[in-house]
Scaffold this active site. Structure first.
Site: not given
Length: 295
Positions: A273, A58, A211, A61, A123
């Site tokens: 992906h 985290e 999806h 990032h 986001h």
């Protein structure tokens, strides 16, 4: 001077892609709360002491995102000063800065106050817009105001490109929602969902199924569009090559989507992906920009 700007634009574009992939790692590994509810500090510290793995994921990032945010601002100002006569530069510079700041604030709000899965999905969508804006800004910089690519195609096919773009952006949100609701494995097996052809009934299965169904339609849509281009616009290299790339990327996206299920959330497959959908979105964004240009 332009040579340095071009190099910097490429570097910033690659950096934005890395930020997107790092965000996917945070989500996949469940490291979003790796620094508690503290922001921009981590557990109230500038440098976290005795950090756990999720804390390092985290915090790294955050550091990279902040650095890239500064790089995007510099790129926007630099390109605006150099090519202020080009209308696209003004819009792309504004969009790249606005959305990287907005998605950063949204991420901070999620850390401090917590957010719903839907807001967290937004986001990623905003991050994609910022990434695509930086990539398109780099493309315009390389054009250097000369030899601007345009598409001499009929209005119906231009409309097809615009609708395809809107559909892909909607699909992106469904994919992000699958991740944030932890619905990735709600449907075991592929292409059927838990061995069923008909739509499932539980909430997570429905999210996953929608999806998957939309991704299948996207593949068919791009394939049919490519076939049409081969028939009527084969000599238009920009359109032909772009849709060929779209077909390759959507094929890889569908393949990695299936492999995510078969490998039960393999991290590398999940990153691929995310990479393919990011490149898919950037490529289609380029087509939209070119289609909007006047001949």
């Amino acid at each position: 001077m332009n040579r340095y700007l071009k190099f910097y634009a490429i570097l910033t574009s690659l950096g934005m892609l890395i930020v997107l992939l790092m965000g996917a790692i945070v989500t996949t590994t469940g490291s979003g709360e790796g620094c508690g509810n503290s922001w921009p500090l981590c557990y109230g510290e500038v440098l976290p002491s005795q950090p756990k793995v999720e804390t390092m994921i985290e915090y790294s990032h955050r550091i990279v995102s902040a650095a890239l945010g500064l790089m995007v601002v510099i790129l926007a100002i630099w390109s605006w000063m150099k090519f202020k006569q080009i209308r696209e530069v003004k819009w792309l510079a504004f969009l790249s800065v606005f959305f990287i700041v907005f998605q950063g604030l949204l991420g901070a709000a999620a850390v401090i106050w917590g957010q719903s899965s839907f807001v967290l999905a937004l986001h990623f969508g905003f991050s994609l817009i910022s990434f695509a804006s930086v990539v398109l800004l780099a493309v315009v910089i390389f054009e250097n105001g000369n030899d601007r690519a345009t598409l001499k195609i009929n209005k119906n096919f231009k409309l097809n490109i615009y609708l395809l773009f809107i559909y892909l952006y909607t699909l992106v949100y469904t994919g992000a929602l699958v991740r944030h609701t932890k619905a990735s494995l709600a449907c075991s097996g592929w292409p059927l969902c838990n061995g069923q052809l008909l739509p499932p009934t539980t909430e997570l299965e429905v999210i996953h199924y929608i999806h998957r169904f939309m991704a299948g339609l996207l593949f068919i849509w791009i394939l049919l569009s490519f076939i049409q281009i081969r028939t009527y616009y084969k000599n238009m290299k920009i359109l032909y090559n772009s849709f060929l790339l779209l077909l390759i990327l959507v094929s890889l996206q569908v393949t990695t989507g299936a492999l995510i299920i078969f490998t039960k959330l393999n991290l590398f497959i999940g990153l691929m992906h995310g990479l393919f959908v990011s490149l898919l979105f950037a490529t289609l964004s380029y087509l939209v920009m070119v289609a909007l240009r006047k001949d």
